[in-house]
Design a protein around this motif. Structure first.
Motif, PDB file in Angstrom:
ATOM      1  N   ILE A 291     -18.023  20.809  -8.410  1.00 38.42           N
ATOM      2  CA  ILE A 291     -18.908  21.590  -8.540  1.00 38.42           C
ATOM      3  C   ILE A 291     -19.702  21.766  -9.669  1.00 38.42           C
ATOM      4  O   ILE A 291     -19.928  20.960 -10.323  1.00 38.42           O
ATOM      5  CB  ILE A 291     -18.038  23.345  -9.487  1.00 38.42           C
ATOM      6  CG1 ILE A 291     -16.483  23.085  -8.478  1.00 38.42           C
ATOM      7  CG2 ILE A 291     -18.986  24.584  -9.917  1.00 38.42           C
ATOM      8  CD1 ILE A 291     -15.052  24.260  -9.492  1.00 38.42           C
TER       9      ILE A 291
ATOM     10  N   THR B  81     -23.882  23.536 -11.891  1.00 37.24           N
ATOM     11  CA  THR B  81     -23.774  24.609 -12.542  1.00 37.24           C
ATOM     12  C   THR B  81     -25.151  24.812 -11.703  1.00 37.24           C
ATOM     13  O   THR B  81     -25.593  23.541 -11.828  1.00 37.24           O
ATOM     14  CB  THR B  81     -23.211  24.450 -13.763  1.00 37.24           C
ATOM     15  OG1 THR B  81     -24.292  23.492 -14.307  1.00 37.24           O
ATOM     16  CG2 THR B  81     -22.499  24.596 -13.621  1.00 37.24           C
ATOM     17  N   THR B  82     -25.692  25.693 -11.969  1.00 36.76           N
ATOM     18  CA  THR B  82     -27.608  25.743 -11.820  1.00 36.76           C
ATOM     19  C   THR B  82     -28.207  26.928 -13.228  1.00 36.76           C
ATOM     20  O   THR B  82     -27.099  28.008 -13.075  1.00 36.76           O
ATOM     21  CB  THR B  82     -27.186  26.251 -10.187  1.00 36.76           C
ATOM     22  OG1 THR B  82     -27.314  27.619 -10.016  1.00 36.76           O
ATOM     23  CG2 THR B  82     -27.623  24.962  -9.585  1.00 36.76           C
TER      24      THR B  82
ATOM     25  N   VAL C 160     -21.753  26.979 -22.596  1.00 36.83           N
ATOM     26  CA  VAL C 160     -21.151  26.841 -20.986  1.00 36.83           C
ATOM     27  C   VAL C 160     -20.294  25.731 -21.396  1.00 36.83           C
ATOM     28  O   VAL C 160     -20.272  24.604 -22.455  1.00 36.83           O
ATOM     29  CB  VAL C 160     -22.085  26.378 -20.461  1.00 36.83           C
ATOM     30  CG1 VAL C 160     -21.693  26.425 -18.660  1.00 36.83           C
ATOM     31  CG2 VAL C 160     -22.903  27.915 -19.923  1.00 36.83           C
TER      32      VAL C 160
ATOM     33  N   GLN D 219     -17.286  23.505 -19.022  1.00 37.19           N
ATOM     34  CA  GLN D 219     -16.753  23.155 -17.910  1.00 37.19           C
ATOM     35  C   GLN D 219     -15.901  23.264 -18.077  1.00 37.19           C
ATOM     36  O   GLN D 219     -15.108  21.742 -18.554  1.00 37.19           O
ATOM     37  CB  GLN D 219     -17.778  22.779 -17.022  1.00 37.19           C
ATOM     38  CG  GLN D 219     -17.669  23.246 -15.633  1.00 37.19           C
ATOM     39  CD  GLN D 219     -18.490  22.563 -15.117  1.00 37.19           C
ATOM     40  OE1 GLN D 219     -19.525  22.319 -14.877  1.00 37.19           O
ATOM     41  NE2 GLN D 219     -18.345  21.892 -13.521  1.00 37.19           N
TER      42      GLN D 219
ATOM     43  N   THR E  80     -14.405  20.466 -12.843  1.00 40.01           N
ATOM     44  CA  THR E  80     -15.566  19.388 -12.263  1.00 40.01           C
ATOM     45  C   THR E  80     -15.485  20.162 -11.112  1.00 40.01           C
ATOM     46  O   THR E  80     -17.020  19.883 -10.129  1.00 40.01           O
ATOM     47  CB  THR E  80     -16.090  18.393 -12.359  1.00 40.01           C
ATOM     48  OG1 THR E  80     -15.015  17.671 -13.011  1.00 40.01           O
ATOM     49  CG2 THR E  80     -16.068  18.457 -14.388  1.00 40.01           C
TER      50      THR E  80
ATOM     51  N   GLU F  12     -21.807  25.543  -5.833  1.00 38.33           N
ATOM     52  CA  GLU F  12     -23.221  25.801  -7.107  1.00 38.33           C
ATOM     53  C   GLU F  12     -22.878  26.928  -7.449  1.00 38.33           C
ATOM     54  O   GLU F  12     -21.952  27.544  -6.553  1.00 38.33           O
ATOM     55  CB  GLU F  12     -24.622  25.905  -5.911  1.00 38.33           C
ATOM     56  CG  GLU F  12     -25.180  24.612  -5.749  1.00 38.33           C
ATOM     57  CD  GLU F  12     -26.865  24.766  -5.494  1.00 38.33           C
ATOM     58  OE1 GLU F  12     -27.425  25.864  -5.470  1.00 38.33           O
ATOM     59  OE2 GLU F  12     -27.217  24.068  -5.185  1.00 38.33           O
ATOM     60  N   VAL F  13     -22.367  26.998  -8.464  1.00 35.86           N
ATOM     61  CA  VAL F  13     -22.176  28.309 -10.033  1.00 35.86           C
ATOM     62  C   VAL F  13     -23.221  28.335 -10.428  1.00 35.86           C
ATOM     63  O   VAL F  13     -23.360  27.876 -11.189  1.00 35.86           O
ATOM     64  CB  VAL F  13     -20.799  27.547 -10.137  1.00 35.86           C
ATOM     65  CG1 VAL F  13     -20.462  28.335 -10.790  1.00 35.86           C
ATOM     66  CG2 VAL F  13     -20.138  27.397  -9.166  1.00 35.86           C
ATOM     67  N   SER F  14     -24.080  29.416 -10.017  1.00 40.01           N
ATOM     68  CA  SER F  14     -25.330  29.764 -11.231  1.00 40.01           C
ATOM     69  C   SER F  14     -24.241  30.802 -11.887  1.00 40.01           C
ATOM     70  O   SER F  14     -23.726  31.857 -11.949  1.00 40.01           O
ATOM     71  CB  SER F  14     -25.737  30.843 -10.279  1.00 40.01           C
ATOM     72  OG  SER F  14     -27.033  31.169 -10.900  1.00 40.01           O
ATOM     73  N   ILE F  15     -25.031  30.254 -13.126  1.00 39.67           N
ATOM     74  CA  ILE F  15     -24.984  30.383 -14.579  1.00 39.67           C
ATOM     75  C   ILE F  15     -25.881  31.283 -15.429  1.00 39.67           C
ATOM     76  O   ILE F  15     -25.925  31.655 -16.150  1.00 39.67           O
ATOM     77  CB  ILE F  15     -24.301  29.285 -15.935  1.00 39.67           C
ATOM     78  CG1 ILE F  15     -24.912  28.454 -16.039  1.00 39.67           C
ATOM     79  CG2 ILE F  15     -23.460  28.804 -14.962  1.00 39.67           C
ATOM     80  CD1 ILE F  15     -24.874  27.532 -17.219  1.00 39.67           C
TER      81      ILE F  15
ATOM     82  N   LEU G 113     -15.342  27.809 -15.599  1.00 41.83           N
ATOM     83  CA  LEU G 113     -16.210  27.633 -16.919  1.00 41.83           C
ATOM     84  C   LEU G 113     -16.108  28.550 -17.531  1.00 41.83           C
ATOM     85  O   LEU G 113     -15.285  29.809 -16.695  1.00 41.83           O
ATOM     86  CB  LEU G 113     -17.914  26.786 -16.651  1.00 41.83           C
ATOM     87  CG  LEU G 113     -17.745  28.334 -15.340  1.00 41.83           C
ATOM     88  CD1 LEU G 113     -18.853  29.408 -16.179  1.00 41.83           C
ATOM     89  CD2 LEU G 113     -19.587  27.586 -14.745  1.00 41.83           C
TER      90      LEU G 113
END
Length: 200
Positions: free
Chosen positions: A107, A109-110, A119, A121, A124, A140-143, A174
């Motif tokens: 995983i 994050t972007t 943040v 997490q 992973t 991809e996980v957008s934060i 996360l």
């Protein structure tokens, strides 16, 4: 994920000494198993395999050319030397086209969460069941802009068509928390000091 062709040789010598000789010859000892067949002991070209892992990740699917035969295999476990960081051994799982396999996918994050947040997490990777030739390299996980109090669980992650989540859907990936300010830290310090003086 693209399929990668790799020439492999059958190994007839076993044990630590044989493994060392294999590595000295620029090859990596490997074992191919699965589908009820007897394990096959192989030697993979070290530089080519390291490039495959670097470019395709540890879930790389290989088309192994062994003598005059070809086998489709999933890279299951890559063991690296703890200090020298070279690949010591590889476990490969025999797969068939169209077959689903369970794999751990990283995983990533972007973006950036809202100002004044932190943040954390917890996961992973998540485990998914997916067709062997369509394993995603990462999720991809957008934060971007997420506010304090936001939580993302495994079930919130967008999976490709045909993939199923094997990790518990409620598992926390996360969390976005309010970042501590200097005043918070100072207050905490005062509280600890007061507690210590009470104990005395």
């Amino acid at each position: 994920m693209s399929e990668v062709r790799l020439a492999a040789e059958a190994r007839t010598e076993f044990g630590k000494g044989a493994a060392r000789r294999t590595r000295r010859a620029g090859k990596i000892p490997a074992v191919l198993y699965g589908h009820g067949s007897d394990p096959k002991h192989l030697a993979l070209p070290a530089l080519e395999f390291a490039r495959v892992v670097r470019e395709h990740g540890q879930n790389a699917v290989l088309t192994l050319e062994i003598d005059s035969n070809t086998e489709l295999a999933l890279t299951k476990t890559v063991t690296t030397h703890p200090i020298k960081n070279y690949i010591e051994h590889v476990d490969l799982l025999l797969v068939q086209r169209g077959e689903k396999v369970n794999v751990e996918v990283p995983i990533v994050t972007t973006g950036d969460a809202a100002p004044g947040t932190l943040v954390t997490q917890d996961l992973t990777t998540i485990e998914v069941s997916v067709e062997a030739l369509h394993i995603p390299e990462q999720f991809e996980v957008s934060i971007e802009g997420l506010e304090a109090g936001t939580q993302i669980t495994a079930s919130d992650i967008q999976l490709p068509a045909g993939a199923e989540l094997a990790t518990d859907g409620d598992a926390l990936v996360l969390a976005v928390n309010a970042a501590q300010t200097a005043a918070d830290v100072e207050t905490e310090g005062e509280g600890e000091a007061a507690a210590e003086s009470t104990e005395e």
